[in-house]
Design a protein around this motif. Structure first.
Motif, mmCIF file in Angstrom:
data_model
loop_
_atom_site.group_PDB
_atom_site.id
_atom_site.type_symbol
_atom_site.label_atom_id
_atom_site.label_comp_id
_atom_site.label_asym_id
_atom_site.label_seq_id
_atom_site.Cartn_x
_atom_site.Cartn_y
_atom_site.Cartn_z
ATOM 1 N N UNK A 394 0.824 -1.206 0.000
ATOM 2 C CA UNK A 394 0.000 0.000 0.000
ATOM 3 C C UNK A 394 0.861 1.261 0.000
ATOM 4 N N UNK A 395 2.182 1.086 0.072
ATOM 5 C CA UNK A 395 3.113 2.213 0.147
ATOM 6 C C UNK A 395 4.094 2.116 -1.026
ATOM 7 N N UNK A 396 3.583 2.266 -2.212
ATOM 8 C CA UNK A 396 4.382 2.037 -3.411
ATOM 9 C C UNK A 396 4.903 3.323 -4.048
ATOM 10 N N UNK A 545 -1.322 6.979 -0.274
ATOM 11 C CA UNK A 545 -2.508 7.827 -0.321
ATOM 12 C C UNK A 545 -3.588 7.305 0.621
ATOM 13 N N UNK A 546 -3.308 6.203 1.277
ATOM 14 C CA UNK A 546 -4.235 5.680 2.271
ATOM 15 C C UNK A 546 -4.304 6.597 3.484
ATOM 16 N N UNK A 547 -5.335 6.392 4.302
ATOM 17 C CA UNK A 547 -5.588 7.263 5.453
ATOM 18 C C UNK A 547 -5.444 6.481 6.755
ATOM 19 N N UNK A 739 -7.002 2.892 6.186
ATOM 20 C CA UNK A 739 -7.843 2.679 5.012
ATOM 21 C C UNK A 739 -6.980 2.811 3.769
ATOM 22 N N UNK A 740 -6.661 1.715 3.085
ATOM 23 C CA UNK A 740 -5.815 1.800 1.888
ATOM 24 C C UNK A 740 -6.501 2.579 0.775
ATOM 25 N N UNK A 741 -5.711 3.009 -0.189
ATOM 26 C CA UNK A 741 -6.215 3.727 -1.359
ATOM 27 C C UNK A 741 -5.800 2.955 -2.597
ATOM 28 N N UNK A 742 -6.674 2.927 -3.588
ATOM 29 C CA UNK A 742 -6.374 2.135 -4.783
ATOM 30 C C UNK A 742 -5.185 2.691 -5.556
ATOM 31 N N UNK A 743 -4.944 3.992 -5.458
ATOM 32 C CA UNK A 743 -3.797 4.571 -6.142
ATOM 33 C C UNK A 743 -2.537 4.337 -5.318
ATOM 34 N N UNK A 744 -1.471 4.019 -5.995
ATOM 35 C CA UNK A 744 -0.222 3.773 -5.297
ATOM 36 C C UNK A 744 -0.190 2.452 -4.569
#
Length: 806
Positions: A394-396, A545-547, A739-744
């Motif tokens: 999730x940290x790409x 981009x996750x929170x 909360x992960x984000x689909x981007x990145x």
């Protein structure tokens, strides 16, 4: 014999009366009683005007629909009007509208759907036999079950062509079941789950998933396939033995691998597990035990017995794991040491990329008797994942042009905390050769960007906020971690070309404190004992981009996330109560001060408070020694306005591998239904008065490597200086929801390594151009997708044939 004239007339009248009473249709077919108005009262489970039709079995209806004008009143009654009582099908009546939503007192009630219905509303009743003939996909005497997918082996369209089928197939011939004729031809239900799985109910499937409980109306009604697991490691045997997936378990899974382009950019994170076997007093260990290893498909494999008193324990453990069948553990690293009254070793599963369920120890090889013995004291065994393996990063997003070092906020001589250490943080971010420069600070702010995606509270630079909070108590105001801290991953900079896929990165929660000169970027958890620039490892920075949101509850505006001038709580000190917990080392259960189940508490009165977690949610649970401030020079730095819990004596005490991302497995109810605590106790005066509730639980994917202290960081004492007063609430550790984000986000461990297509029929990878190997993980400029030419020829041939037809 002679009869009086009157008696003959009387007898004749009686005879005629009997004939009149027997004028019911078909004499009620022998299945009922003829009553007034020539109407039959049918026996149980018979119906029709002549009681010749059978009633079929009832079950919980899969679907409910309004029934329309049942009483021929030329209008449809509302959902509360009961009609057609005392019938065979509806002995207690039914409604024309849907559904009956009130009880006998007129109160609106929930869960009124799925009432009992003939053939469960998923079949037609054969009135001649009283048997349900179920619609495709349903079975059971009352069609009460949703069938498991089956391979029906028929050429009828939709019923299993080419050996596959998603439902049981039944062919209607148009005859009506209500006339007692066979209306469908049945294809036998066979080869359920394609012969590669087990048909189970939803309740059973849920229990197999970390003992979760599924208790909805269809727990015994809806069925599904538990597909057979196969292999996940890279061996030649994978060509012949596969795992199966799909609704009917007919598709094969291809071998998984690490995306080679991912490892050119960062390092993979594989599972690293620490095992400790020891006694609580001077003792000698003897006996044997086994390890239960879980592969990436969740299948368990049990090793041969391992002696606990071996000369080199890692040799025995490694040999046992490598000897498991089918090469499920192709390679492994082990490091062990003797500890007080026992031993401890750490396993790194270098050959098993991706997420692995935490292994287990079997110390009952002799049945109910423990097969490991301690000559004195009490034996204990603990297992925890030092590093949680993952398949998704999730940290790409790499922060280009920047490297950093994570430093402990303590002196290098004795590891004691510095005077300006901040509550809720243990360290800070430095540059590779000293404090961050102004340019490096600006770059880091740009990369960390907006932590809460609220553009109205951004400061200084575009899309940036501090992730900090200011709170006050009687002793003053304090900067501390806010409701929405930043999160980042750091990866070691290597001196040689290429990356070691077994070197994991580490995660850190970050917040900004402008008053901490040269230490502005605070980190809540550490990854080493290094205190100075010369000792720490230089790291690349990856952001998300996750929170990340600190969990809290209450009616307050929320937990502040920026300095008072722009925060939602401008006065400071008015944050909502944090959701905190305690846990034991080697346990995966967090006991919290609030019921975090989304079933019971789906939302907070204030939308900025995050109050609940569900299965599959992500959590950061970091060891920040939350109550530790600096007690030197008369300064009291409380945690969230509470007392100073001086449990973190220096920078060597915190657990260094606490920056894992944990996945919630379930939110069960605890064992003690105690009332919500509201008092404090002096545990020095009365040690037995200490009590922490265990009613509210969060169960996560891996066990913790440290102990989450009991006690309440808020409201735990009347005096901030008094650390003997203990609340009977719960723990100290603060919980952060991620909360992960689909981007990145990159799934870097996947079938065919993400560099090929999986042929579900053969279970083999068809690699893209430039990639080769069983899992397509090898880059090769000469490698070509071997089907390309074949497919091109097929397309050309098809085009030629089409041209000829024209």
């Amino acid at each position: 014999m002679r009869f009086a004239q009157g008696s003959v007339v009387l007898a004749l009248g009686a005879s005629l009366l009997g004939i009149a009473q027997a004028e019911c249709p078909n004499a009620c077919s022998g299945h009922g009683q003829c009553g007034p108005h020539d109407m039959c009262s049918c026996d149980r489970n018979w119906q029709g005007s002549d009681c010749s039709l059978r009633t079929c079995p009832f079950g919980k209806s899969h679907v409910d629909t309004p029934k329309g004008d049942l009483d021929a009143s030329l209008s449809v009654g509302d959902r509360d009007s009961v009609v057609v009582t005392d019938s065979t099908v509806y002995p207690f009546g039914t409604t024309e509208g849907f559904p009956l939503m009130t009880d006998t007192n007129g109160n609106v009630i929930d869960n009124t759907a799925h009432d009992y219905a003939e053939c469960s509303n998923k079949g037609l009743c054969d009135r001649s036999r009283g048997e349900c003939e179920c619609l495709p996909g349903y079975d059971g005497h009352a069609c009460q079950r949703a069938s498991c997918p089956t391979d029906a082996k028929t050429v009828t369209p939709g019923s299993g062509t080419l050996g596959k089928s998603n439902t049981q197939f039944k062919s209607f011939n148009g005859a009506s079941a209500f006339f007692g004729n066979s209306k469908m031809s049945n294809v036998p239900l066979r080869n359920q789950c394609s012969g590669h799985g087990t048909c189970m109910s939803l309740e059973q499937l849920a229990f197999l998933d970390n003992s979760n409980i599924y208790d909805l109306w269809d727990k015994d009604i809806s069925m599904g396939c538990k597909c057979d697991p196969g292999l996940s490691s890279l061996t030649l045997l994978d060509l012949f033995r596969h795992s199966y997936v799909g609704a009917d378990c007919s598709d094969k899974i291809c071998i998984t691998g690490v995306d080679p382009l991912y490892t050119d950019d960062t390092t993979a994170q594989v599972a690293q597990t620490t095992v400790r076997i020891a006694s609580d007093s001077a003792s000698t260990l003897s006996g044997r035990y086994a390890i239960k290893f879980f592969d990436s498909f969740g299948e368990d494999w049990i090793t041969r017995s391992i002696p606990v008193d071996g000369v080199d324990h890692c040799d025995d453990v490694t040999a046992a794991l490598l000897a498991l069948p089918n090469g499920v553990v192709p390679s492994i690293e082990c490091d062990w040491s003797l500890v007080s009254y026992g031993l401890e070793y750490t396993l790194t599963f270098t050959g098993n990329p991706g997420h692995l369920r935490q292994l287990e120890l079997d110390i009952y090889l002799d049945g109910s008797r423990e097969s490991i013995e301690a000559s004195a004291g009490t034996l204990s065994t603990t297992v925890h994942q030092t590093v949680v393996g993952e398949s998704v990063d999730y940290f790409a997003d790499r922060c280009e042009g920047l490297t950093v070092k994570i430093l402990a906020d303590s002196a290098d001589i004795d590891d004691s905390w510095n005077a300006d250490v901040r509550p809720g943080s243990l360290g800070y971010i430095s540059g590779p050769n000293g404090p961050l420069t102004a340019a490096e600070k600006k770059t880091l702010k740009r990369c960390l960007s907006d932590s809460d995606w609220d553009y109205e509270n951004n400061v200084e630079v575009a899309n940036w906020d501090t992730g900090a909070n200011i709170e006050t108590d009687a002793n003053g105001s304090y900067n501390m971690i806010g409701a929405f801290p930043h999160a980042m991953k750091v990866v070691p900079v290597e001196s040689t070309a290429g990356y070691n896929v077994h070197t994991p990165g580490s995660y850190h929660l970050v917040w900004y404190d402008a008053a901490a000169t040269n230490k502005e970027f605070r980190v809540a958890n550490l990854n080493s004992d290094a205190n100075v620039v010369g000792e720490a490892t230089e790291m690349y920075v990856y952001t998300t981009k996750g929170t990340v949101q600190q969990m809290g509850y209450g009616t307050e505006l929320g937990i502040g996330d920026n300095p008072a001038a722009i925060a939602e709580n401008p006065l400071g000190g008015s944050s909502s109560t944090r959701i905190v917990g305690y846990f034991d080392k080697g346990s995966n259960r967090i006991y919290t001060n609030y019921d975090t189940s989304c079933k019971n508490n789906p939302e907070s009165p204030n939308p900025r408070n995050h109050v609940c977690v569900d299965k599959g949610d992500k959590l950061f649970v970091v060891d920040s020694c939350w109550g530790r401030g600096d007690k030197g020079a008369g300064t009291v730095n409380p945690i969230f306005g509470g007392v100073d819990l001086n449990e973190c004596a220096d920078s060597t005490v915190p657990y260094k591998n606490s920056g894992n991302i944990y996945t919630v497995h379930k939110v069960p109810m605890g064992s003690n239904s105690t009332t919500t605590p509201a008092t404090t106790v002096d545990i020095v005066a009365d040690p037995t008065a200490k009590h922490s509730v265990d009613t509210n639980i969060i169960e996560v994917s891996a066990s913790f490597g440290w102990t989450g202290l009991e006690g309440d960081p808020e409201n735990s004492g009347l005096s901030p200086a008094d650390d003997t007063v203990w609340s009977d609430n719960t723990g100290v550790v603060v919980l952060f929801h991620f909360t992960p984000h689909r981007e990145g986000t990159i799934e870097y461990v996947s079938q065919c390594s993400g560099r090929g297509m999986c042929n579900k029929g053969t279970g083999q990878c068809e690699c893209f151009d430039g990639y080769a190997g069983l899992d397509c993980s090898h880059q090769n400029v000469l490698a070509k997708y071997y089907h390309n030419e074949e497919k091109a020829l097929e397309a050309a041939k098809a085009e030629t044939e089409a041209t000829k037809k024209k």
